[in-house]
Design a protein around this motif. Structure first.
Motif, PDB file in Angstrom:
ATOM      1  N   VAL A   1      47.844  39.621 -15.232  1.00  0.00           N
ATOM      2  CA  VAL A   1      47.286  38.727 -16.200  1.00  0.00           C
ATOM      3  C   VAL A   1      47.065  39.795 -17.342  1.00  0.00           C
ATOM      4  O   VAL A   1      46.617  40.760 -17.292  1.00  0.00           O
ATOM      5  N   VAL A   2      47.378  39.136 -18.593  1.00  0.00           N
ATOM      6  CA  VAL A   2      47.529  40.254 -19.665  1.00  0.00           C
ATOM      7  C   VAL A   2      46.791  39.263 -20.752  1.00  0.00           C
ATOM      8  O   VAL A   2      46.693  38.202 -20.969  1.00  0.00           O
ATOM      9  N   TYR A   3      46.051  40.136 -21.785  1.00  0.00           N
ATOM     10  CA  TYR A   3      45.338  39.684 -22.898  1.00  0.00           C
ATOM     11  C   TYR A   3      45.378  40.547 -24.052  1.00  0.00           C
ATOM     12  O   TYR A   3      45.928  41.885 -23.768  1.00  0.00           O
TER      13      TYR A   3
ATOM     14  N   PRO B   1      37.381  38.048 -19.767  1.00  0.00           N
ATOM     15  CA  PRO B   1      36.435  37.134 -18.625  1.00  0.00           C
ATOM     16  C   PRO B   1      37.420  36.070 -18.074  1.00  0.00           C
ATOM     17  O   PRO B   1      37.495  36.004 -16.908  1.00  0.00           O
ATOM     18  N   GLU B   2      38.189  35.685 -18.836  1.00  0.00           N
ATOM     19  CA  GLU B   2      39.217  34.498 -18.395  1.00  0.00           C
ATOM     20  C   GLU B   2      40.286  35.339 -17.614  1.00  0.00           C
ATOM     21  O   GLU B   2      40.683  34.848 -16.422  1.00  0.00           O
TER      22      GLU B   2
ATOM     23  N   VAL C   1      41.460  34.252 -13.771  1.00  0.00           N
ATOM     24  CA  VAL C   1      42.822  33.860 -13.590  1.00  0.00           C
ATOM     25  C   VAL C   1      43.335  34.720 -12.594  1.00  0.00           C
ATOM     26  O   VAL C   1      44.126  34.390 -11.507  1.00  0.00           O
ATOM     27  N   ALA C   2      43.169  36.124 -12.540  1.00  0.00           N
ATOM     28  CA  ALA C   2      43.362  37.061 -11.640  1.00  0.00           C
ATOM     29  C   ALA C   2      43.015  36.818 -10.078  1.00  0.00           C
ATOM     30  O   ALA C   2      43.731  36.963  -9.241  1.00  0.00           O
ATOM     31  N   TYR C   3      41.665  36.507 -10.097  1.00  0.00           N
ATOM     32  CA  TYR C   3      41.131  35.925  -8.790  1.00  0.00           C
ATOM     33  C   TYR C   3      41.984  34.640  -8.174  1.00  0.00           C
ATOM     34  O   TYR C   3      42.121  34.823  -6.983  1.00  0.00           O
TER      35      TYR C   3
ATOM     36  N   ASP D   1      32.371  47.312 -18.725  1.00  0.00           N
ATOM     37  CA  ASP D   1      30.974  46.589 -18.103  1.00  0.00           C
ATOM     38  C   ASP D   1      30.982  45.061 -18.238  1.00  0.00           C
ATOM     39  O   ASP D   1      30.655  44.155 -17.278  1.00  0.00           O
ATOM     40  N   GLN D   2      31.957  44.417 -19.061  1.00  0.00           N
ATOM     41  CA  GLN D   2      32.284  42.968 -19.239  1.00  0.00           C
ATOM     42  C   GLN D   2      32.888  42.596 -17.844  1.00  0.00           C
ATOM     43  O   GLN D   2      32.720  41.689 -17.416  1.00  0.00           O
ATOM     44  N   PHE D   3      33.856  43.544 -17.459  1.00  0.00           N
ATOM     45  CA  PHE D   3      34.691  43.244 -16.228  1.00  0.00           C
ATOM     46  C   PHE D   3      33.847  43.064 -15.008  1.00  0.00           C
ATOM     47  O   PHE D   3      33.737  42.328 -14.261  1.00  0.00           O
ATOM     48  N   ILE D   4      32.796  44.100 -14.784  1.00  0.00           N
ATOM     49  CA  ILE D   4      31.984  44.123 -14.028  1.00  0.00           C
ATOM     50  C   ILE D   4      30.985  43.080 -13.847  1.00  0.00           C
ATOM     51  O   ILE D   4      30.736  42.236 -12.763  1.00  0.00           O
ATOM     52  N   GLU D   5      30.450  42.497 -14.911  1.00  0.00           N
ATOM     53  CA  GLU D   5      29.727  41.372 -14.986  1.00  0.00           C
ATOM     54  C   GLU D   5      30.450  40.100 -14.773  1.00  0.00           C
ATOM     55  O   GLU D   5      29.832  39.191 -13.923  1.00  0.00           O
TER      56      GLU D   5
END
Length: 456
Positions: A379-381, A406-407, A411-413, A442-446
């Motif tokens: 998943v890329v952004y 966050p998206e 999507v990865a999940y 931090d945003q990834f973890i949240e």
């Protein structure tokens, strides 16, 4: 802290704020300097500038006015992230104004001896390991981590005594601004191609890294990665005693892996399988730290105890959580292809890779064979999304493009299967959407935490 008088009534310009700039300005004021701070960020949105103004320090915000240099400053303390191509910095050079970075100022006032760590990858992990090893079973003083690891060196240097030790992670940007900094032990974890947009070319980047040893003497030590042939030549530039480490057990290495064991000077330290951090690169980081700790007299048993419990540093292949058969790892500090390449080889399980960030005009093609071998989907952004899409297509791996991190996590999940690893390893800097890689991580973890709560 040393009571130096070198800065008494000296006109100093601090260019750029953030943590290091704020601490440098405060320290200079305490040393009696006449301090002016200049930061590009507007004052109303600049908490650091407001704090300094309240402490009686002159603050100029909103731009970098070149005419400010007409005020006959005697020194510039530059934020490492501001390039030397900046008009303000170029004008200072034309005027012959000395330009240093905050670690140099910290070293000048430090009573504590220094260990300095640099490299393209592995700096933070190695620095953290060294600090923990030096503090294991320590009876006098304390080892403090500082520098590029996120703790301003000047903040630490003010409180550290001669009984303490400063273990400083230093970036190439910081090393360009040192003059006297003299570590008793220097570490070069590795050198790959990175930050060429800042340094111009690889030769200048390597030269910046090698400044870590420029003030060392034959009484000092320079710990180097002997698995990289380039290091054998670079070692000739140092006056220090070379202490090689090698995961491949290259001849001459003092810290090395042989079979399942990690050694220092023929002393068994720990089995590689006992390390809690995944990947061959972390064996290299452990070997570098082992070398430093043994040189400082830390017992092998104490070193092994640290390695058995160390689970990694935040944002560097950091284990976050596991649910519904998926494990989540945060590798936001992977700001280049080389760092992400390391992460992709760290896992036995198939990976769902989240990647993307600032486009520095660099190729992503080197990721293709690793993606083909280790990645189930991507998943890329961000700005580099088109480049990473091409990597996935060339590797024959399914890929989906989204706009925001966050998206991408969600999507990865959705794409993942039980038994897979969901890995954020951007292969690019964060600055297209985040102020720094820490906020990205931090945003990834949240987002992962919110997703886990929804799935329960």
């Amino acid at each position: 802290m040393k009571a130096i008088t070198d800065y008494q009534n000296k006109k100093v310009l601090v260019l750029g704020l953030a943590k290091s700039g704020v601490n440098a300005a405060k320290l200079l004021k305490r040393l009696g300097a006449l301090v002016t701070v200049n930061d590009k960020r507007e004052f109303d949105d600049n908490q650091n500038a407001k704090v300094l103004l309240e402490e009686g320090i002159r603050v100029i915000t909103g731009s970098h006015p070149v005419e400010l240099l007409d005020e006959n400053f005697e020194l510039m303390v530059k934020n490492p992230g501001i390039p030397y191509s900046n008009p303000m910095v170029k004008r200072a050079q034309e005027l012959g104004l000395p330009i240093i970075t905050e670690p140099e100022l910290a070293y000048e006032v430090s009573e504590a001896p220094w260990i300095a760590v640099t490299g393209s990858n592995g700096k933070t992990t190695t620095t953290t390991l060294i600090g923990q090893m030096l503090n294991e079973a320590r009876t006098t003083g304390h080892a403090y981590d500082a520098g590029n690891i996120g703790i301003p060196a000047s903040q630490v240097a003010e409180k550290a005594t001669a009984d303490d030790q400063i273990v400083a992670e230093l970036s190439s940007f910081q090393l360009l601004g040192i003059t006297q900094l003299h570590p008793e032990i220097a570490v070069l974890t590795n050198i790959y191609e990175a930050h060429l947009d800042y340094h111009g070319d690889r030769a200048h980047y390597v030269a910046a890294k090698m400044r870590i040893t420029m003030n060392q003497t034959p009484d000092d030590y320079f710990v180097m990665n002997w698995d990289l042939p380039e290091m054998h030549e670079l070692a000739k530039q140092s006056k220090a005693q070379i202490v090689p480490f090698s995961r491949q057990h290259v001849a001459g290495a003092r810290a090395y892996q042989e079979g399942e064991w990690l050694y220092f000077d023929s002393e068994r330290i720990i089995k590689a399988s006992e390390l809690q951090i995944p990947g061959d690169h972390n064996i290299e980081n452990a070997l570098a730290a082992i070398a430093v700790a043994r040189l400082k007299g830390v017992a092998g048993s104490a070193i092994a105890a640290v390695l058995r419990r160390f689970t990694g540093v935040k944002h560097r292949i950091q284990y976050v959580t596991a649910f519904n058969g998926r494990k989540f790892y945060n590798d936001s500090k992977a700001t280049n292809v080389e760092a992400s390449s390391v992460a992709l080889t760290a896992f036995d399980a198939p990976i769902v890779l989240i990647a993307g960030g600032l486009d520095r005009g660099l190729s992503m093609a080197d990721l293709t064979p690793l993606v083909k071998q280790h990645v189930a989907s991507m998943v890329v952004y961000g700005e580099t999304a088109p480049l990473l899409q091409q990597v996935a297509q060339d590797a024959g791996v399914p890929v989906e493009r989204v706009e925001q991190l966050p998206e991408a996590v969600r999507v990865a999940y959705e794409q993942s299967q039980p038994g897979q690893v969901i890995l954020l390893s951007p292969a690019a800097a964060s600055w297209d959407q985040f102020k720094n890689f820490e906020l990205r991580g931090d945003q990834f973890i949240e987002t992962v935490a919110a997703l886990e709560a929804e799935e329960k």
